[in-house]
Design an enzyme around this catalytic site. Structure first.
Site, PDB file in Angstrom:
ATOM      1  N   GLU A 142       9.265  12.132  -2.761  1.00 19.51           N
ATOM      2  CA  GLU A 142       8.973  11.040  -3.696  1.00 19.51           C
ATOM      3  C   GLU A 142       8.967  11.560  -5.128  1.00 19.51           C
ATOM      4  O   GLU A 142       9.486  10.903  -6.040  1.00 19.51           O
ATOM      5  CB  GLU A 142       7.620  10.422  -3.350  1.00 19.51           C
ATOM      6  CG  GLU A 142       7.254   9.244  -4.219  1.00 19.51           C
ATOM      7  CD  GLU A 142       5.944   8.578  -3.810  1.00 19.51           C
ATOM      8  OE1 GLU A 142       5.533   7.616  -4.497  1.00 19.51           O
ATOM      9  OE2 GLU A 142       5.330   9.023  -2.824  1.00 19.51           O
ATOM     10  N   GLY A 147       4.189   8.068  -8.227  1.00 20.40           N
ATOM     11  CA  GLY A 147       4.469   9.291  -7.480  1.00 20.40           C
ATOM     12  C   GLY A 147       3.453  10.394  -7.725  1.00 20.40           C
ATOM     13  O   GLY A 147       3.682  11.540  -7.351  1.00 20.40           O
TER      14      GLY A 147
END
Length: 392
Positions: free
Chosen positions: A243, A364
């Site tokens: 991610e 993230g």
């Protein structure tokens, strides 16, 4: 400048195909989608037909079984034109990856072909009003009741929240077990008790639907569990480097693109009898940003290589995410300044890029979390355990 070497001729042919799709199916309509706060489901179906969703899904589950770089090309080409609305990354890079990695054979066969075709849209349900970076603190509960689990709770800031058909949902199945009490479930949006809140109005990324989601006594069978009970936190940790790498790819791409926009604009815009690009300040600002953009790109591409080899370290991913995110935000700010008053107008892509950029320091994992991860590794073995004093 340093030539990128990670893409083959096949990848570049794919890039041309993706670019044509975006120019035809996304660019002419994106401004309207920003006003609507959502992209139409028809786009997902068209993207699925064009092969742009879930490129890495295996052929046995309806995908093409391609390498990660094919997904990277899709994301880069979207970000180059400022198309922040389509939530393809969440769908392909996260939800499909979770299902491929941890799902049962039945779950893979049911969901992945639909996701590849764009018939089912995926979303990730982790963040809560009181639990952002600290995923161990989530309060959404899944309690076993006979042959079912009953889910109650709330999520917030959920990308694809208005459109999603399936949600990878983080829950607590044992509130006393901390991280070991977290379990993931696949939850269908048409289950009784699943409610979408309003489509949240954001500073940027206005065309991407982002929602609150509510779960009121939703009943799911144990077969909806993604992986093993109590393994959810560990599963999420294994996916965080990917991610964060995706965030670095985004920031590196937008940084390069904005610098090019600004070089073009300042070379044409006149002030005091010369182009803005003739001023030394303009040259110095852009030269500095360009040099750092090249270094950020080289490091990001190296992280992509490491990820594809199964060797991307969480600390390296954190460094890539931190450095590129900060450069991304600095670049859009300094470049907007060089556009002057026109840079503040929504009709100019630089204004949209400025608004879209701010989330990259949060999404993230926040910049502060990235610094904590890096510092913890730096001081591992260097700091002696602290001894608590009995003295007041």
């Amino acid at each position: 400048m340093i030539k990128r070497l990670i893409f083959s001729d096949e990848h570049e042919m794919w890039r041309e195909s993706v670019r044509r799709f975006i120019e035809k199916e996304i660019v002419p309509f994106h401004a309207q989608w920003e006003e609507d706060g959502i992209v139409p489901r028809e786009l997902w179906l068209k993207a699925g037909e064009a092969g742009m969703l879930c490129c890495t899904v295996a052929e046995e589950y309806g995908g093409m079984g391609l390498d990660y770089l094919f997904d990277v090309v899709v994301y880069e080409e979207l970000w180059r034109v400022g198309a922040s609305g389509p939530g393809f990354l969440i769908h392909s890079d996260l939800v499909a990856t979770y299902i491929q990695s941890f799902g049962s054979e039945e779950q893979k066969k049911h969901w992945l072909p639909k996701m590849v075709r764009g018939e089912a849209i995926g979303s990730l349900g982790m963040t809560e009003p009181h639990a952002g970076s600290d995923l161990k603190a989530i309060r959404t509960r899944a309690v076993r009741d006979g042959n079912e689990f009953v889910i109650n709770g709330q999520k917030v800031f959920i990308s694809n929240g208005q459109l999603c058909d399936v949600l990878v949902l983080a829950t607590k199945t044992d509130s006393a077990a901390g991280a070991k009490g977290v379990t993931l479930f696949l939850v269908e949006s048409d289950r009784e008790g699943f409610t979408r809140g309003k489509n949240l109005e954001k500073l940027g990324m206005k065309a991407q639907d982002t929602s609150e989601l509510f779960f009121d006594n939703i009943r799911v069978p144990p077969s909806n569990m993604l992986g093993e009970e109590g393994r959810g936190f560990a599963q999420m940790m294994t996916k965080l480097p990917q991610e964060r790498l995706a965030q670095a790819v985004r920031s590196a791409t937008v940084t390069e693109t904005v610098i090019e926009w600004t070089a073009d604009y300042t070379a044409e815009r006149m002030a005091f009898g010369q182009s803005i690009a003739d001023f030394q300040n303009t040259q110095f600002v852009l030269a500095d940003l360009k040099a750092r953009a090249v270094m950020a790109r080289v490091f990001t591409d190296k992280c992509i290589e490491l990820f594809m080899a199964g060797e991307l370290d969480p600390v390296d991913a954190a460094m890539a995410k931190m450095v590129t995110s900060e450069l991304h935000c600095e670049t859009v700010d300094k470049c907007l300044q060089l556009f002057g008053g026109w840079g503040y107008m929504w009709d100019y892509p630089i204004a949209r890029a400025y608004a879209d950029a701010r989330i990259v320091k949060i999404a993230g994992g926040s910049i502060e979390i990235m610094k904590t991860i890096i510092a913890r590794e730096m001081f591992k073995g260097r700091l002696k355990p602290r001894i608590k004093s009995d003295q007041s």
